[in-house]
Motif scaffolding. Structure first.
Motif, PDB file in Angstrom:
ATOM      1  N   VAL A 277      43.591  37.985  42.982  1.00 12.11           N
ATOM      2  CA  VAL A 277      42.833  38.819  43.920  1.00 12.11           C
ATOM      3  C   VAL A 277      43.754  39.859  44.536  1.00 12.11           C
ATOM      4  CG1 VAL A 277      41.742  38.874  46.192  1.00 12.11           C
ATOM      5  CG2 VAL A 277      40.966  37.227  44.504  1.00 12.11           C
ATOM      6  N   VAL A 278      43.237  41.088  44.610  1.00 18.46           N
ATOM      7  CA  VAL A 278      43.831  42.166  45.398  1.00 18.46           C
ATOM      8  C   VAL A 278      42.771  42.594  46.404  1.00 18.46           C
ATOM      9  CG1 VAL A 278      44.660  44.538  45.390  1.00 18.46           C
ATOM     10  CG2 VAL A 278      45.323  42.988  43.554  1.00 18.46           C
ATOM     11  N   SER A 279      43.080  42.521  47.695  1.00 20.89           N
ATOM     12  CA  SER A 279      42.113  42.876  48.721  1.00 20.89           C
ATOM     13  C   SER A 279      42.785  43.728  49.791  1.00 20.89           C
ATOM     14  CB  SER A 279      41.525  41.604  49.355  1.00 20.89           C
ATOM     15  OG  SER A 279      40.612  41.931  50.375  1.00 20.89           O
ATOM     16  N   PHE A 280      42.131  44.820  50.166  1.00 22.31           N
ATOM     17  CA  PHE A 280      42.630  45.683  51.240  1.00 22.31           C
ATOM     18  C   PHE A 280      41.491  45.867  52.227  1.00 22.31           C
ATOM     19  CE2 PHE A 280      46.023  49.110  51.918  1.00 22.31           C
ATOM     20  CZ  PHE A 280      45.790  49.164  53.276  1.00 22.31           C
ATOM     21  N   ALA A 281      41.571  45.180  53.364  1.00 18.97           N
ATOM     22  CA  ALA A 281      40.530  45.226  54.383  1.00 18.97           C
ATOM     23  C   ALA A 281      40.895  46.247  55.445  1.00 18.97           C
ATOM     24  CB  ALA A 281      40.338  43.847  55.013  1.00 18.97           C
ATOM     25  N   GLY A 282      39.978  47.184  55.688  1.00 16.24           N
ATOM     26  CA  GLY A 282      40.179  48.181  56.728  1.00 16.24           C
ATOM     27  C   GLY A 282      39.457  47.790  58.007  1.00 16.24           C
ATOM     28  N   ALA A 283      39.455  48.694  58.961  1.00 13.05           N
ATOM     29  CA  ALA A 283      38.867  48.419  60.274  1.00 13.05           C
ATOM     30  C   ALA A 283      37.424  47.932  60.134  1.00 13.05           C
ATOM     31  CB  ALA A 283      38.921  49.668  61.138  1.00 13.05           C
ATOM     32  N   GLY A 284      37.138  46.760  60.727  1.00 12.38           N
ATOM     33  CA  GLY A 284      35.786  46.224  60.726  1.00 12.38           C
ATOM     34  C   GLY A 284      35.348  45.564  59.445  1.00 12.38           C
TER      35      GLY A 284
ATOM     36  N   VAL B 227      46.802  30.430  40.689  1.00  9.93           N
ATOM     37  CA  VAL B 227      46.085  31.280  41.630  1.00  9.93           C
ATOM     38  C   VAL B 227      47.085  32.161  42.372  1.00  9.93           C
ATOM     39  CG1 VAL B 227      44.647  31.297  43.707  1.00  9.93           C
ATOM     40  CG2 VAL B 227      44.253  29.570  41.921  1.00  9.93           C
ATOM     41  N   LEU B 228      46.828  33.466  42.407  1.00  7.22           N
ATOM     42  CA  LEU B 228      47.652  34.412  43.153  1.00  7.22           C
ATOM     43  C   LEU B 228      46.727  35.387  43.861  1.00  7.22           C
ATOM     44  CD1 LEU B 228      50.334  35.677  43.996  1.00  7.22           C
ATOM     45  CD2 LEU B 228      50.349  36.937  41.830  1.00  7.22           C
ATOM     46  N   TYR B 229      46.634  35.256  45.184  1.00  8.34           N
ATOM     47  CA  TYR B 229      45.766  36.105  45.990  1.00  8.34           C
ATOM     48  C   TYR B 229      46.623  36.861  46.994  1.00  8.34           C
ATOM     49  CZ  TYR B 229      41.353  33.985  44.418  1.00  8.34           C
ATOM     50  OH  TYR B 229      40.270  33.568  43.687  1.00  8.34           O
ATOM     51  N   LYS B 230      46.448  38.194  47.034  1.00  8.00           N
ATOM     52  CA  LYS B 230      47.185  39.015  47.993  1.00  8.00           C
ATOM     53  C   LYS B 230      46.216  39.915  48.752  1.00  8.00           C
ATOM     54  CE  LYS B 230      51.890  39.055  46.252  1.00  8.00           C
ATOM     55  NZ  LYS B 230      53.101  39.874  46.071  1.00  8.00           N
ATOM     56  N   ASN B 231      46.373  39.907  50.085  1.00 11.53           N
ATOM     57  CA  ASN B 231      45.526  40.688  50.969  1.00 11.53           C
ATOM     58  C   ASN B 231      46.390  41.565  51.873  1.00 11.53           C
ATOM     59  OD1 ASN B 231      43.149  39.170  50.152  1.00 11.53           O
ATOM     60  ND2 ASN B 231      43.883  37.523  51.476  1.00 11.53           N
ATOM     61  N   ALA B 232      45.936  42.789  52.090  1.00 10.30           N
ATOM     62  CA  ALA B 232      46.521  43.654  53.116  1.00 10.30           C
ATOM     63  C   ALA B 232      45.430  43.997  54.116  1.00 10.30           C
ATOM     64  CB  ALA B 232      47.109  44.914  52.501  1.00 10.30           C
ATOM     65  N   LEU B 233      45.816  44.113  55.388  1.00 11.98           N
ATOM     66  CA  LEU B 233      44.853  44.367  56.455  1.00 11.98           C
ATOM     67  C   LEU B 233      45.351  45.507  57.322  1.00 11.98           C
ATOM     68  CD1 LEU B 233      45.411  40.998  56.196  1.00 11.98           C
ATOM     69  CD2 LEU B 233      43.351  41.003  57.581  1.00 11.98           C
ATOM     70  N   GLN B 234      44.427  46.416  57.652  1.00 11.97           N
ATOM     71  CA  GLN B 234      44.808  47.589  58.442  1.00 11.97           C
ATOM     72  C   GLN B 234      43.637  48.020  59.313  1.00 11.97           C
ATOM     73  OE1 GLN B 234      47.057  51.182  56.800  1.00 11.97           O
ATOM     74  NE2 GLN B 234      44.965  51.931  56.730  1.00 11.97           N
TER      75      GLN B 234
ATOM     76  N   VAL C 280      50.466  41.709  41.238  1.00 11.83           N
ATOM     77  CA  VAL C 280      49.098  41.316  40.909  1.00 11.83           C
ATOM     78  C   VAL C 280      48.421  42.388  40.059  1.00 11.83           C
ATOM     79  CG1 VAL C 280      46.869  40.588  41.825  1.00 11.83           C
ATOM     80  CG2 VAL C 280      48.959  40.043  43.064  1.00 11.83           C
ATOM     81  N   VAL C 281      48.478  43.637  40.522  1.00  9.49           N
ATOM     82  CA  VAL C 281      47.825  44.721  39.794  1.00  9.49           C
ATOM     83  C   VAL C 281      48.405  44.842  38.380  1.00  9.49           C
ATOM     84  CG1 VAL C 281      47.417  47.214  39.739  1.00  9.49           C
ATOM     85  CG2 VAL C 281      47.243  45.963  41.900  1.00  9.49           C
ATOM     86  N   GLY C 282      49.723  44.654  38.255  1.00  9.79           N
ATOM     87  CA  GLY C 282      50.362  44.779  36.951  1.00  9.79           C
ATOM     88  C   GLY C 282      49.937  43.726  35.951  1.00  9.79           C
ATOM     89  N   ARG C 283      49.317  42.640  36.423  1.00  5.55           N
ATOM     90  CA  ARG C 283      48.853  41.583  35.526  1.00  5.55           C
ATOM     91  C   ARG C 283      47.437  41.821  35.021  1.00  5.55           C
ATOM     92  NH1 ARG C 283      50.414  36.009  38.547  1.00  5.55           N
ATOM     93  NH2 ARG C 283      49.145  35.157  36.846  1.00  5.55           N
ATOM     94  N   ILE C 284      46.784  42.885  35.498  1.00  2.86           N
ATOM     95  CA  ILE C 284      45.433  43.181  35.015  1.00  2.86           C
ATOM     96  C   ILE C 284      45.477  43.595  33.548  1.00  2.86           C
ATOM     97  CG2 ILE C 284      43.455  44.739  35.279  1.00  2.86           C
ATOM     98  CD1 ILE C 284      44.021  44.760  38.271  1.00  2.86           C
ATOM     99  N   GLY C 285      46.483  44.400  33.184  1.00  8.51           N
ATOM    100  CA  GLY C 285      46.657  44.745  31.779  1.00  8.51           C
ATOM    101  C   GLY C 285      45.799  45.895  31.288  1.00  8.51           C
TER     102      GLY C 285
ATOM    103  N   ARG D 195      44.270  53.549  38.913  1.00  9.40           N
ATOM    104  CA  ARG D 195      43.200  53.883  39.856  1.00  9.40           C
ATOM    105  C   ARG D 195      43.265  53.014  41.104  1.00  9.40           C
ATOM    106  NH1 ARG D 195      37.240  51.756  38.736  1.00  9.40           N
ATOM    107  NH2 ARG D 195      36.531  51.752  40.887  1.00  9.40           N
ATOM    108  N   LEU D 196      43.534  51.725  40.931  1.00 10.18           N
ATOM    109  CA  LEU D 196      43.588  50.819  42.079  1.00 10.18           C
ATOM    110  C   LEU D 196      44.760  51.151  42.993  1.00 10.18           C
ATOM    111  CD1 LEU D 196      42.675  47.430  40.382  1.00 10.18           C
ATOM    112  CD2 LEU D 196      41.187  48.987  41.649  1.00 10.18           C
ATOM    113  N   MET D 197      45.899  51.415  42.409  1.00  6.48           N
ATOM    114  CA  MET D 197      47.049  51.768  43.244  1.00  6.48           C
ATOM    115  C   MET D 197      46.803  53.078  43.990  1.00  6.48           C
ATOM    116  SD  MET D 197      48.926  49.180  43.011  1.00  6.48           S
ATOM    117  CE  MET D 197      50.296  49.774  43.996  1.00  6.48           C
ATOM    118  N   ALA D 198      46.107  54.031  43.346  1.00  6.33           N
ATOM    119  CA  ALA D 198      45.779  55.285  44.020  1.00  6.33           C
ATOM    120  C   ALA D 198      44.824  55.025  45.183  1.00  6.33           C
ATOM    121  CB  ALA D 198      45.158  56.260  43.018  1.00  6.33           C
ATOM    122  N   ALA D 199      43.860  54.114  44.990  1.00  7.98           N
ATOM    123  CA  ALA D 199      42.925  53.795  46.069  1.00  7.98           C
ATOM    124  C   ALA D 199      43.648  53.127  47.239  1.00  7.98           C
ATOM    125  CB  ALA D 199      41.829  52.887  45.544  1.00  7.98           C
TER     126      ALA D 199
END
Length: 375
Positions: A224-231, A251-258, A351-356, A363-367
């Protein structure tokens, strides 16, 4: 910043209670938020999903598939893999008007991914999807969601003996969307499943992946790659059921919160039954809190009912930016904003590099970088 961590290991004799499931929505009480399975979820914001509704919209879109792959929209066609574990999933399985069914024939080796772009207009929807990969076949399927709606969904995944599937689910919803989805996977003998979830959009996104192995030698990797913004509220509750010997889950889950009110929840439940000798399982959750007012909850659980395993473990950590990393980069002339972007890229890169899929990875890294620009 708030973080919670809990875990349990069951080394005693006896069998823990089975997880409750039912095809009858009325068997599940209307959630109040005090129940274990709902205690992290903002139930007041999704109350409409706890009662039956008449769908007013549906997911539609485009399918790009290599020759030989069959897909169709059929009357509701459950695959028999999903056993609903909550009221919303049971309602969706009972009331979805149709199924999107994708079948990869036995022994097919797909050189290109199957691309499903799912768009939705405002409204409420019940959705159901079946992905069936035939014996000895290999495929990559990317499901890319966008639009604005409230969606209750079930996804059934069948990976037959000797088959390999990578499923990538991208939640690129508009900011006001609500998406509750149960993913149920059945992985056969010597089969492989890579299940990738990318949470970027939506007001509330709650995914419940369940994996059951049905033959020796099966392997499941969940990322999992998750980026949660305000709200935003991003929640993933996984359940992996090992009941066959010599199987593996990772299982490898990574989240960023801002931003204020940003929230991520990760619940990782793994059960190793008495017959699952030789099991190897590990789950890892990492949370990077970028601003004040964000909260990450992390709850890994292991139920181990046999001492004859190859290995089992979990790890979880939540923290802020590493000030030493920022100092090191800035001391070499890199501006602070650029240094922060580099740290976040490094956090997600493994994580993103394992998508292949290079185009999707870029695109995901740009987002993710675009999110950082709004800080």
């Amino acid at each position: 910043m708030t973080a919670t961590l809990a875990h349990s290991h069951n080394g005693r004799t006896g069998t823990p209670p089975e997880r409750f499931t039912s095809f009858d929505p009325s068997a599940f009480p209307v959630p109040t938020g005090r129940e274990e399975e709902w205690r992290f979820t903002p139930v007041r914001r999704i109350r409409d999903l706890f009662e039956p509704f008449s769908p007013s919209t549906r997911i539609s879109g485009d399918v790009t598939a290599p020759d030989g792959v069959a897909w169709a929209i059929e009357p509701l066609s459950p695959a028999g893999v999903l056993a609903p574990a909550d009221r919303v999933s049971a309602l969706a399985l009972e009331r979805a008007p149709q199924s999107f069914v994708l079948r990869v024939p036995a022994r097919a080796k797909l050189d290109e991914p199957v691309l499903l772009s799912g768009r939705v207009t405002p409204g409420v929807a019940y959705e159901h999807m079946v992905i069936d990969v035939g014996e000895g076949a290999s495929a990559t399927v990317v499901v890319d969601y966008s639009g604005s709606a409230t969606v209750a969904e079930n996804v059934e995944i069948v990976v037959r003996d000797g088959a390999s599937l990578e499923l990538v689910s991208v939640q690129g919803w508009d900011a006001d969307a609500v998406h509750l989805s149960a993913h149920a996977a059945q992985v056969g003998r010597d089969a492989r499943l890579k299940h990738v979830v990318v949470n970027l959009g939506g007001s509330i996104v709650r995914l419940n992946p369940t994996v059951r192995v049905t033959g020796p030698g099966a392997r499941a990797d969940l990322l999992v790659v998750s980026f949660a913004g305000a709200g935003q509220h991003h929640e993933v509750r996984l359940y992996i059921d090992h009941d066959r010997p010599d199987c593996t889950s990772d299982v490898l889950y990574k989240n960023a919160l801002q931003g204020g009110g940003a929230r991520t929840v990760w619940i990782g439940d793994v059960r190793i039954r008495p017959a699952a000798t030789g099991t190897s399982t590990f789950e890892l959750n990492r949370n990077l809190v970028l601003t004040d007012g964000a909260r990450a909850d992390s709850v890994p659980n292991l139920e181990i009912e046999t001492g004859n395993i190859a290995g089992a473990g979990h790890a979880s950590a939540t923290g802020r930016f590493d000030d030493l990393q920022l100092f090191y980069l800035q001391s070499r002339g890199i501006p602070e904003d650029e240094a922060r972007r580099l740290v976040v890229r490094g956090f997600f890169a493994d994580v993103v590099g394992r998508i292949g899929i290079p185009d999707l990875e870029e695109r995901l890294m740009a987002a993710i970088e675009a999110r950082l620009e709004t800080a």
